[in-house]
Design a protein around this motif. Structure first.
Motif, PDB file in Angstrom:
ATOM      1  N   TRP A 256      74.434  52.675  -6.701  1.00 18.54           N
ATOM      2  CA  TRP A 256      73.911  53.459  -5.578  1.00 18.54           C
ATOM      3  C   TRP A 256      73.684  52.525  -4.395  1.00 18.54           C
ATOM      4  O   TRP A 256      73.150  51.419  -4.563  1.00 18.54           O
ATOM      5  N   PHE A 257      74.077  52.989  -3.235  1.00 21.22           N
ATOM      6  CA  PHE A 257      73.849  52.292  -1.985  1.00 21.22           C
ATOM      7  C   PHE A 257      73.209  53.298  -1.024  1.00 21.22           C
ATOM      8  O   PHE A 257      73.240  54.490  -1.264  1.00 21.22           O
ATOM      9  N   ARG A 258      72.657  52.793   0.062  1.00 27.57           N
ATOM     10  CA  ARG A 258      72.079  53.697   1.052  1.00 27.57           C
ATOM     11  C   ARG A 258      72.277  53.154   2.457  1.00 27.57           C
ATOM     12  O   ARG A 258      72.424  51.954   2.654  1.00 27.57           O
ATOM     13  N   GLN A 259      72.275  54.072   3.393  1.00 25.79           N
ATOM     14  CA  GLN A 259      72.395  53.695   4.796  1.00 25.79           C
ATOM     15  C   GLN A 259      71.396  54.495   5.607  1.00 25.79           C
ATOM     16  O   GLN A 259      71.501  55.728   5.693  1.00 25.79           O
ATOM     17  N   ALA A 260      70.449  53.788   6.172  1.00 24.20           N
ATOM     18  CA  ALA A 260      69.443  54.404   7.022  1.00 24.20           C
ATOM     19  C   ALA A 260      69.987  54.534   8.443  1.00 24.20           C
ATOM     20  O   ALA A 260      70.898  53.795   8.832  1.00 24.20           O
ATOM     21  N   PRO A 261      69.433  55.446   9.235  1.00 19.95           N
ATOM     22  CA  PRO A 261      69.905  55.615  10.614  1.00 19.95           C
ATOM     23  C   PRO A 261      69.833  54.314  11.392  1.00 19.95           C
ATOM     24  O   PRO A 261      68.800  53.645  11.415  1.00 19.95           O
ATOM     25  N   GLY A 262      70.943  53.946  12.005  1.00 17.70           N
ATOM     26  CA  GLY A 262      70.975  52.754  12.825  1.00 17.70           C
ATOM     27  C   GLY A 262      71.044  51.445  12.074  1.00 17.70           C
ATOM     28  O   GLY A 262      70.969  50.370  12.672  1.00 17.70           O
ATOM     29  N   LYS A 263      71.197  51.538  10.745  1.00 14.23           N
ATOM     30  CA  LYS A 263      71.237  50.322   9.929  1.00 14.23           C
ATOM     31  C   LYS A 263      72.534  50.247   9.123  1.00 14.23           C
ATOM     32  O   LYS A 263      73.233  51.238   8.964  1.00 14.23           O
ATOM     33  N   GLU A 264      72.810  49.062   8.611  1.00 14.92           N
ATOM     34  CA  GLU A 264      73.993  48.893   7.776  1.00 14.92           C
ATOM     35  C   GLU A 264      73.716  49.421   6.366  1.00 14.92           C
ATOM     36  O   GLU A 264      72.569  49.490   5.921  1.00 14.92           O
ATOM     37  N   ARG A 265      74.784  49.743   5.684  1.00 18.26           N
ATOM     38  CA  ARG A 265      74.650  50.194   4.305  1.00 18.26           C
ATOM     39  C   ARG A 265      74.130  49.044   3.446  1.00 18.26           C
ATOM     40  O   ARG A 265      74.551  47.898   3.598  1.00 18.26           O
ATOM     41  N   GLU A 266      73.231  49.367   2.520  1.00 22.11           N
ATOM     42  CA  GLU A 266      72.648  48.338   1.676  1.00 22.11           C
ATOM     43  C   GLU A 266      72.692  48.755   0.211  1.00 22.11           C
ATOM     44  O   GLU A 266      72.677  49.944  -0.130  1.00 22.11           O
ATOM     45  N   PHE A 267      72.703  47.757  -0.634  1.00 21.12           N
ATOM     46  CA  PHE A 267      72.714  47.966  -2.075  1.00 21.12           C
ATOM     47  C   PHE A 267      71.360  48.470  -2.549  1.00 21.12           C
ATOM     48  O   PHE A 267      70.316  48.035  -2.058  1.00 21.12           O
ATOM     49  N   VAL A 268      71.385  49.387  -3.519  1.00 21.73           N
ATOM     50  CA  VAL A 268      70.146  49.897  -4.105  1.00 21.73           C
ATOM     51  C   VAL A 268      70.057  49.523  -5.585  1.00 21.73           C
ATOM     52  O   VAL A 268      69.085  48.914  -6.023  1.00 21.73           O
ATOM     53  N   ALA A 269      71.083  49.901  -6.355  1.00 24.39           N
ATOM     54  CA  ALA A 269      71.036  49.630  -7.802  1.00 24.39           C
ATOM     55  C   ALA A 269      72.443  49.752  -8.375  1.00 24.39           C
ATOM     56  O   ALA A 269      73.296  50.430  -7.808  1.00 24.39           O
ATOM     57  N   ARG A 270      72.659  49.090  -9.517  1.00 25.26           N
ATOM     58  CA  ARG A 270      73.915  49.242 -10.225  1.00 25.26           C
ATOM     59  C   ARG A 270      73.681  49.172 -11.729  1.00 25.26           C
ATOM     60  O   ARG A 270      72.642  48.678 -12.178  1.00 25.26           O
ATOM     61  N   ILE A 271      74.668  49.697 -12.454  1.00 24.48           N
ATOM     62  CA  ILE A 271      74.531  49.786 -13.907  1.00 24.48           C
ATOM     63  C   ILE A 271      75.898  49.575 -14.549  1.00 24.48           C
ATOM     64  O   ILE A 271      76.924  49.977 -13.997  1.00 24.48           O
ATOM     65  N   ASN A 272      75.905  48.955 -15.722  1.00 28.63           N
ATOM     66  CA  ASN A 272      77.189  48.707 -16.380  1.00 28.63           C
ATOM     67  C   ASN A 272      77.611  49.906 -17.214  1.00 28.63           C
ATOM     68  O   ASN A 272      76.887  50.908 -17.317  1.00 28.63           O
ATOM     69  N   TRP A 273      78.768  49.811 -17.820  1.00 25.39           N
ATOM     70  CA  TRP A 273      79.335  50.927 -18.580  1.00 25.39           C
ATOM     71  C   TRP A 273      78.406  51.385 -19.690  1.00 25.39           C
ATOM     72  O   TRP A 273      78.178  52.571 -19.864  1.00 25.39           O
ATOM     73  N   GLY A 274      77.871  50.434 -20.423  1.00 29.59           N
ATOM     74  CA  GLY A 274      77.030  50.822 -21.547  1.00 29.59           C
ATOM     75  C   GLY A 274      75.639  51.275 -21.153  1.00 29.59           C
ATOM     76  O   GLY A 274      74.909  51.837 -21.970  1.00 29.59           O
ATOM     77  N   GLY A 275      75.278  51.026 -19.919  1.00 27.79           N
ATOM     78  CA  GLY A 275      73.961  51.459 -19.464  1.00 27.79           C
ATOM     79  C   GLY A 275      72.829  50.523 -19.812  1.00 27.79           C
ATOM     80  O   GLY A 275      71.663  50.841 -19.564  1.00 27.79           O
ATOM     81  N   PHE A 276      73.155  49.362 -20.385  1.00 28.61           N
ATOM     82  CA  PHE A 276      72.079  48.468 -20.800  1.00 28.61           C
ATOM     83  C   PHE A 276      71.897  47.285 -19.867  1.00 28.61           C
ATOM     84  O   PHE A 276      71.019  46.439 -20.083  1.00 28.61           O
TER      85      PHE A 276
END
Length: 119
Positions: free
Chosen positions: A36-56
């Motif tokens: 998941w990434f996010r982009q706030a108004p007037g700002k660059e897109r930023e990283f939020v979270a990531r997860i691998n295939w197995g979820g662990f």
């Protein structure tokens, strides 16, 4: 080609919770890593979270650590972002992304879902 569709955004008050969902059209090597990434108004897109295939294996931005939780149901090709204790600064368009490798950039992106947190 992988299509990603986000849902679950909306308008909430500070302190509330939201759960975002992302549906992937297929399961391939390109969805080994989801994020998941996010982009706030007037700002660059930023990283939020990531997860691998197995979820662990998960990884979070410092700004959301302890408040957001990423999870996935690989059998359903779904990824989720549980967001608790939301703050006005979490207001952004949230994008789901998919990639083949943990250390590389994401290959596929959704169109995003808007999250607005009022104070």
């Amino acid at each position: 080609q992988v299509q990603l569709v986000e849902s679950g955004g909306g308008l909430v008050q500070a302190g509330a919770s939201l759960r975002l969902s992302c549906a992937a059209s297929v399961r391939t090597v390109s969805t080994n890593v989801m994020g998941w990434f996010r982009q706030a108004p007037g700002k660059e897109r930023e990283f939020v979270a990531r997860i691998n295939w197995g979820g662990f294996i998960t990884y979070y931005a410092d700004s959301v650590k302890g408040r957001f939780t990423i999870s996935r149901d690989s059998a359903k090709n779904m990824v989720y972002l549980q967001m608790n204790s939301l703050k006005p600064e979490d207001t952004a368009v949230y994008y789901c992304a998919a990639g083949s490798s943990w250390s590389q950039t994401m290959d596929y992106w959704g169109k995003g879902t808007l999250v607005t947190v009022s104070s």
